[in-house]
Design a protein around this motif. Structure first.
Motif, PDB file in Angstrom:
ATOM      1  N   LYS A  63       1.039  -1.259  -0.215  1.00  0.00           N
ATOM      2  CA  LYS A  63      -0.259  -0.250   0.283  1.00  0.00           C
ATOM      3  C   LYS A  63       0.818   0.732   0.036  1.00  0.00           C
ATOM      4  O   LYS A  63       2.057   1.035   0.386  1.00  0.00           O
ATOM      5  CB  LYS A  63      -0.950   0.104   1.140  1.00  0.00           C
ATOM      6  N   ILE A  64       0.011   2.449  -0.473  1.00  0.00           N
ATOM      7  CA  ILE A  64       1.220   3.592  -0.504  1.00  0.00           C
ATOM      8  C   ILE A  64       1.212   4.084   1.669  1.00  0.00           C
ATOM      9  O   ILE A  64       0.144   4.169   2.510  1.00  0.00           O
ATOM     10  CB  ILE A  64       0.550   4.167  -0.649  1.00  0.00           C
ATOM     11  N   ALA A  65       2.564   4.800   2.129  1.00  0.00           N
ATOM     12  CA  ALA A  65       2.595   4.930   2.956  1.00  0.00           C
ATOM     13  C   ALA A  65       1.581   5.891   3.653  1.00  0.00           C
ATOM     14  O   ALA A  65       0.931   6.720   2.539  1.00  0.00           O
ATOM     15  CB  ALA A  65       4.173   5.480   3.421  1.00  0.00           C
ATOM     16  N   LYS A  66       0.605   5.242   4.945  1.00  0.00           N
ATOM     17  CA  LYS A  66      -0.528   5.819   5.369  1.00  0.00           C
ATOM     18  C   LYS A  66       0.375   7.603   5.437  1.00  0.00           C
ATOM     19  O   LYS A  66       1.173   7.780   6.155  1.00  0.00           O
ATOM     20  CB  LYS A  66      -1.073   5.029   6.521  1.00  0.00           C
ATOM     21  N   GLY A  67      -0.969   7.996   5.683  1.00  0.00           N
ATOM     22  CA  GLY A  67      -0.225   9.778   5.436  1.00  0.00           C
ATOM     23  C   GLY A  67       0.027  10.743   4.382  1.00  0.00           C
ATOM     24  O   GLY A  67       0.429  11.684   4.765  1.00  0.00           O
ATOM     25  N   LEU A  68       0.297   9.664   3.525  1.00  0.00           N
ATOM     26  CA  LEU A  68       1.155  10.116   2.319  1.00  0.00           C
ATOM     27  C   LEU A  68       0.701  11.696   1.384  1.00  0.00           C
ATOM     28  O   LEU A  68       0.801  12.142   1.196  1.00  0.00           O
ATOM     29  CB  LEU A  68       2.389   9.526   1.728  1.00  0.00           C
ATOM     30  N   ALA A  69      -0.699  11.104   1.032  1.00  0.00           N
ATOM     31  CA  ALA A  69      -1.260  11.841   0.880  1.00  0.00           C
ATOM     32  C   ALA A  69      -1.650  13.152   1.688  1.00  0.00           C
ATOM     33  O   ALA A  69      -1.941  14.272   0.338  1.00  0.00           O
ATOM     34  CB  ALA A  69      -2.832  10.765  -0.463  1.00  0.00           C
ATOM     35  N   GLU A 106       6.631   5.518   9.724  1.00  0.00           N
ATOM     36  CA  GLU A 106       6.858   4.459  10.602  1.00  0.00           C
ATOM     37  C   GLU A 106       5.513   5.413  11.811  1.00  0.00           C
ATOM     38  O   GLU A 106       4.930   4.947  12.715  1.00  0.00           O
ATOM     39  CB  GLU A 106       7.814   5.177  11.479  1.00  0.00           C
ATOM     40  N   ASN A 107       3.870   5.542  10.514  1.00  0.00           N
ATOM     41  CA  ASN A 107       2.966   5.062  11.458  1.00  0.00           C
ATOM     42  C   ASN A 107       3.059   7.184  11.850  1.00  0.00           C
ATOM     43  O   ASN A 107       2.810   6.566  13.120  1.00  0.00           O
ATOM     44  CB  ASN A 107       2.335   4.547  12.460  1.00  0.00           C
ATOM     45  N   ARG A 108       3.848   7.935  11.860  1.00  0.00           N
ATOM     46  CA  ARG A 108       4.034   8.817  12.545  1.00  0.00           C
ATOM     47  C   ARG A 108       3.542  10.456  12.033  1.00  0.00           C
ATOM     48  O   ARG A 108       4.093  10.834  11.966  1.00  0.00           O
ATOM     49  CB  ARG A 108       5.266   9.792  12.968  1.00  0.00           C
ATOM     50  N   GLY A 109       2.581  10.385  10.980  1.00  0.00           N
ATOM     51  CA  GLY A 109       2.441  10.721  10.418  1.00  0.00           C
ATOM     52  C   GLY A 109       1.434  12.122  10.683  1.00  0.00           C
ATOM     53  O   GLY A 109       1.736  13.261   9.707  1.00  0.00           O
TER      54      GLY A 109
END
Length: 121
Positions: A63-69, A106-109
Motif C-alpha cells: 500500500k501507499i505509506a499511510k498519511g502520504l497523500a 513508521e506511522n508518525r504521520g
C-alpha cells in the motif's frame, strides 16, 4: 511529472519504477499513473532513459505509506513544487527524528502533517 536536480535526487535513498509499484500494490500500471495524476504519489523522470520513478519510501508493503497523500496535499496547498516536496520529505529533521518520509512509514504521520501545516504559517 518533474525532473529533479542531483541534490534532491541524492536525498532519496531508493526509487521504484511505475511497473514495480504496480506489482507491489497488485494493480495495473494505469492505476499507478492515475495515483500520480491525482497527487497521491510524486513521480519524476530519472536516469538515462528518463523513466518515471517514485521514491521507494512512498510504498509500504502493498500500500501507499499511510498519511502520504494528505501530507502531499498540505505541501501542495502551501505552494510547494514536486521537487520542493521531495526535498522536504527526505531532508533529515532532528526533531522527528529522521526524515518526514521515514516518519510516515513508521506511522508518525500526525507529527509530519503538523510540521507541514506549520510551513504555511
Amino acid at each position: 511529472m518533474t525532473e529533479i536536480d542531483a541534490k534532491t535526487d541524492a536525498l532519496v535513498p531508493a526509487w521504484l519504477t511505475l511497473p514495480d509499484i504496480a506489482e507491489q500494490l497488485g494493480v495495473e500500471v494505469t492505476r499507478v499513473r492515475q495515483l500520480v495524476k491525482e497527487g497521491q504519489l510524486i513521480a519524476v523522470r530519472r536516469g538515462e532513459n528518463r523513466v518515471l520513478q517514485v521514491p521507494a519510501d512512498f510504498i509500504d508493503g502493498d500500500k501507499i505509506a499511510k498519511g502520504l497523500a494528505g501530507t502531499l496535499t498540505l505541501l501542495r496547498d502551501d505552494g510547494f513544487t514536486d521537487e520542493e516536496m521531495l526535498e522536504w520529505l527526505f531532508t533529515p529533521d532532528d526533531t522527528l527524528p529522521g526524515t518526514p518520509a521515514q516518519a510516515l512509514r513508521e506511522n508518525r504521520g500526525t507529527e509530519v502533517k503538523r510540521r507541514a501545516q506549520a510551513l504555511a504559517v
